[in-house]
Scaffold this active site. Structure first.
Site, PDB file in Angstrom:
ATOM      1  N   ARG A 191      13.924 -39.177  27.399  1.00 37.54           N
ATOM      2  CA  ARG A 191      15.378 -38.185  27.055  1.00 37.54           C
ATOM      3  C   ARG A 191      16.063 -37.357  27.880  1.00 37.54           C
ATOM      4  NH1 ARG A 191      12.296 -40.881  23.886  1.00 37.54           N
ATOM      5  NH2 ARG A 191      11.430 -40.954  22.661  1.00 37.54           N
ATOM      6  N   SER A 264      11.010 -35.592  15.903  1.00 37.66           N
ATOM      7  CA  SER A 264       9.743 -34.737  16.682  1.00 37.66           C
ATOM      8  C   SER A 264      10.668 -33.576  17.253  1.00 37.66           C
ATOM      9  CB  SER A 264       9.888 -35.581  17.943  1.00 37.66           C
ATOM     10  OG  SER A 264       9.127 -37.090  18.005  1.00 37.66           O
ATOM     11  N   GLU A 361      13.135 -30.846  21.741  1.00 39.06           N
ATOM     12  CA  GLU A 361      14.177 -32.558  21.941  1.00 39.06           C
ATOM     13  C   GLU A 361      15.231 -31.872  21.125  1.00 39.06           C
ATOM     14  OE1 GLU A 361      11.654 -36.254  21.319  1.00 39.06           O
ATOM     15  OE2 GLU A 361      13.660 -36.492  19.580  1.00 39.06           O
TER      16      GLU A 361
HETATM   17  C1  LIG Z   1      13.100 -38.779  11.304  1.00 38.71           C
HETATM   18  C2  LIG Z   1      13.610 -39.019  13.009  1.00 38.71           C
HETATM   19  C3  LIG Z   1      13.105 -39.883  13.356  1.00 38.71           C
HETATM   20  C4  LIG Z   1      13.825 -39.586  14.314  1.00 38.71           C
HETATM   21  N1  LIG Z   1      13.081 -40.495  15.467  1.00 38.71           N
HETATM   22  C5  LIG Z   1      13.345 -40.611  16.675  1.00 38.71           C
HETATM   23  C6  LIG Z   1      12.371 -41.725  17.873  1.00 38.71           C
HETATM   24  O1  LIG Z   1      12.163 -42.438  17.481  1.00 38.71           O
HETATM   25  N2  LIG Z   1      13.061 -41.246  19.090  1.00 38.71           N
HETATM   26  C7  LIG Z   1      14.465 -40.725  19.454  1.00 38.71           C
HETATM   27  O2  LIG Z   1      14.751 -40.687  20.859  1.00 38.71           O
HETATM   28  N3  LIG Z   1      14.870 -40.021  18.541  1.00 38.71           N
HETATM   29  C8  LIG Z   1      14.566 -39.913  17.253  1.00 38.71           C
HETATM   30  N4  LIG Z   1      15.700 -39.213  16.570  1.00 38.71           N
HETATM   31  C9  LIG Z   1      16.355 -37.872  17.285  1.00 38.71           C
HETATM   32  C10 LIG Z   1      17.491 -38.546  16.757  1.00 38.71           C
HETATM   33  O3  LIG Z   1      17.675 -40.026  15.867  1.00 38.71           O
HETATM   34  C11 LIG Z   1      18.567 -39.107  18.015  1.00 38.71           C
HETATM   35  O4  LIG Z   1      18.691 -38.097  18.616  1.00 38.71           O
HETATM   36  C12 LIG Z   1      19.804 -39.714  17.938  1.00 38.71           C
HETATM   37  O5  LIG Z   1      19.961 -40.489  18.872  1.00 38.71           O
HETATM   38  C13 LIG Z   1      21.059 -38.391  17.497  1.00 38.71           C
HETATM   39  O6  LIG Z   1      21.897 -39.238  16.688  1.00 38.71           O
HETATM   40  P1  LIG Z   1      23.036 -38.488  15.979  1.00 38.71           P
HETATM   41  O7  LIG Z   1      24.351 -38.991  15.688  1.00 38.71           O
HETATM   42  O8  LIG Z   1      22.150 -37.551  14.573  1.00 38.71           O
HETATM   43  O9  LIG Z   1      23.642 -37.396  17.211  1.00 38.71           O
HETATM   44  P2  LIG Z   1      23.284 -35.577  16.571  1.00 38.71           P
HETATM   45  O10 LIG Z   1      22.247 -34.960  16.318  1.00 38.71           O
HETATM   46  O11 LIG Z   1      24.566 -35.486  16.027  1.00 38.71           O
HETATM   47  O12 LIG Z   1      23.817 -34.580  18.080  1.00 38.71           O
HETATM   48  C14 LIG Z   1      22.855 -35.060  19.009  1.00 38.71           C
HETATM   49  C15 LIG Z   1      22.853 -34.267  20.460  1.00 38.71           C
HETATM   50  O13 LIG Z   1      23.991 -35.895  20.746  1.00 38.71           O
HETATM   51  C16 LIG Z   1      25.214 -35.514  21.695  1.00 38.71           C
HETATM   52  N5  LIG Z   1      26.175 -35.775  20.923  1.00 38.71           N
HETATM   53  C17 LIG Z   1      26.565 -36.996  19.542  1.00 38.71           C
HETATM   54  N6  LIG Z   1      27.761 -37.486  19.899  1.00 38.71           N
HETATM   55  C18 LIG Z   1      28.061 -37.345  21.048  1.00 38.71           C
HETATM   56  C19 LIG Z   1      29.169 -37.788  21.182  1.00 38.71           C
HETATM   57  N7  LIG Z   1      29.709 -38.854  20.950  1.00 38.71           N
HETATM   58  N8  LIG Z   1      29.639 -37.869  22.823  1.00 38.71           N
HETATM   59  C20 LIG Z   1      28.708 -36.914  23.097  1.00 38.71           C
HETATM   60  N9  LIG Z   1      27.471 -36.109  22.791  1.00 38.71           N
HETATM   61  C21 LIG Z   1      27.519 -36.778  21.927  1.00 38.71           C
HETATM   62  C22 LIG Z   1      25.853 -33.656  20.805  1.00 38.71           C
HETATM   63  O14 LIG Z   1      26.346 -33.173  21.425  1.00 38.71           O
HETATM   64  C23 LIG Z   1      24.138 -33.366  20.650  1.00 38.71           C
HETATM   65  O15 LIG Z   1      23.863 -32.255  21.732  1.00 38.71           O
HETATM   66  C24 LIG Z   1      14.749 -39.094  15.083  1.00 38.71           C
HETATM   67  C25 LIG Z   1      15.443 -38.063  13.911  1.00 38.71           C
HETATM   68  C26 LIG Z   1      14.439 -38.364  12.870  1.00 38.71           C
HETATM   69  C27 LIG Z   1      15.370 -37.034  12.043  1.00 38.71           C
END
Ligand SMILES: Cc1cc2nc3c(=O)[nH]c(=O)nc-3n(C[C@H](O)[C@H](O)[C@H](O)COP(=O)(O)OP(=O)(O)OC[C@H]3O[C@@H](n4cnc5c(N)ncnc54)[C@H](O)[C@@H]3O)c2cc1C
Length: 366
Positions: A191, A264, A361
């Site tokens: 992570r 999480s 996280e």
């Molecule tokens: C129901 C649920 C289940 C999940 N299960 C998992 C799992 O099994 N495993 C897991 O690892 N995660 C899980 N997650 C967490 C999440 O889905 C991941 O971390 C995902 O990659 C976040 O993507 P996002 O586009 O929504 O990022 P955001 O939430 O929009 O951003 C997250 C971070 O990334 C940065 N960021 C986003 N895009 C960019 C970019 N293009 N360049 C630079 N920085 C950027 C943002 O500034 C922020 O710091 C889960 C979340 C939910 C709601």
């Protein structure tokens, strides 16, 4: 590109919490990204990069800066590598973004797919599985965008996205140049990545993945094995694994389209072998997994559930999810303050009962 003002951020996140952004824009090409960053610099405003908003908690007060929503789209099979793979990679990545170690590991069975940062992660997994490409099927049904996947090195069911990433393309905000980073340069671990360590330095625009044309599926996780046992399937296909992971996840996790959640809330802690043995004496059933450096990763969900009895615990409109104690859910009307208070309570409980200091996280944006 239009810069909007005072845009409420709650609907842009899966937690469905959070106040307004002072400035907000969406970018779908590199030139717009440059324009947006320049705008923020001229205003002396901090920048927050937004993907699908599934790993963040926006403060009730909002964000006093520019939120840039990444909407770059496109998926491209760059190269289906034949026998001369090692030479072809050099041609594809003329800027030498593939390091020596990777050149050896990308063999003739791999296919390189380049995916723009704004694509939905699960659409890409679907594309890969439909095209018979191995490597990311265990990461099915994770919300969010492709661009955010390397940021926290998403992982689930024995797989981490870093195992398939060849290169990450990004805007280096210090030099204002577009650069390519090799897998090694991304400093991936559990992570973690360079993008979390050096927050704000890079804005990811595209990710290149090396996926297997042939391969074997990973069904080592207990839940996955039980799923196939029940279905009487002994040699599951790629599509069946994707379906299994999706079904298992929907059974365990809250529906983020209905409830506020970011999955999480905390990372599973990694503790010393000595501390693990001590805890194991006290709690013989505590699940732990060995790390390459001799430490142990322990299941925080188990600790919160069995040691802290935290399932169902609430602070106002925010609760520990009944089916999985690592997950917090927010009811309508929930505030970021309620989330933070509950999270701090859980951190204190874990510290008191086990001595472990846990880490979030989900990122708190304020
Ligand atoms: C129901 C649920 C289940 C999940 N299960 C998992 C799992 O099994 N495993 C897991 O690892 N995660 C899980 N997650 C967490 C999440 O889905 C991941 O971390 C995902 O990659 C976040 O993507 P996002 O586009 O929504 O990022 P955001 O939430 O929009 O951003 C997250 C971070 O990334 C940065 N960021 C986003 N895009 C960019 C970019 N293009 N360049 C630079 N920085 C950027 C943002 O500034 C922020 O710091 C889960 C979340 C939910 C709601």
């Amino acid at each position: 590109m239009i810069i909007q003002e005072h845009i409420t951020l709650a609907p842009h996140t899966t937690f469905k919490i959070g106040g307004p952004a002072r400035f907000f824009c969406s970018v779908s090409i590199d030139a717009e990204l440059l324009e947006a960053v320049t705008f923020a610099r001229n205003k002396n405003a901090p920048i927050f990069i937004l993907g699908g908003g599934s790993n963040i908690l926006i403060d009730d007060q909002g964000f006093d800066g520019l939120v840039i929503k990444i909407e770059m789209m496109g998926m491209e099979k760059i190269q289906d590598l034949g026998g001369q793979a090692r030479f072809k990679i050099q041609e594809i990545h003329q800027e030498a973004i593939v390091d020596e170690k990777q050149k050896r590991s990308v063999d003739e069975k791999k296919v390189i797919v380049s995916v723009a940062a704004g694509e939905r992660w699960d659409d890409f997994v679907d594309y890969a599985v439909e095209h018979g490409l191995y490597g990311i099927e265990n990461l099915s049904a994770i919300p969010g965008t492709v661009g955010a996947a390397p940021v926290q090195n998403i992982g689930a069911y024995g797989a981490e996205v870093s195992q398939t990433i060849l290169a990450v393309h990004a805007l280096d905000t210090r030099t204002m140049k577009f650069v390519g980073l090799t897998n090694g340069e991304c400093q991936f671990s559990y992570r973690e990545s360079l993008f979390r360590k050096e927050k704000g330095h890079y804005i990811i625009t595209r990710v290149d993945f090396a996926l297997g044309r042939r391969g074997s599926v990973n069904t080592e996780y207990k839940d996955v094995q039980e799923y196939f046992l029940k279905q009487n399937i002994t040699s599951p296909t790629l599509k069946q694994v994707r379906q299994a992971i999706t079904d298992i996840r929907w059974g365990k996790l809250p529906d983020w389209k209905l409830w506020g959640t970011a999955g999480s809330f905390f990372k599973n802690p990694i503790i010393s072998a000595e501390q693990f043995l001590k805890l194991k004496k006290k709690y013989p059933e505590l699940p732990g997994y060995p790390e390459p450096d001799g430490r142990a990763k322990v299941s925080l969900g188990w600790i919160l559930d069995k040691v802290c009895n935290a399932r169902g615990l609430c602070k106002g409109n925010v609760c520990v999810y009944e089916k999985q104690a690592l997950v917090l859910i927010a009811k309508p009307g929930a505030t970021s303050e309620e989330v933070v208070v509950l999270a701090q309570d859980l951190m204190r409980m874990v510290k008191e009962k086990t001595g472990i200091v846990i880490e979030g996280e989900v990122e708190w944006v304020n």
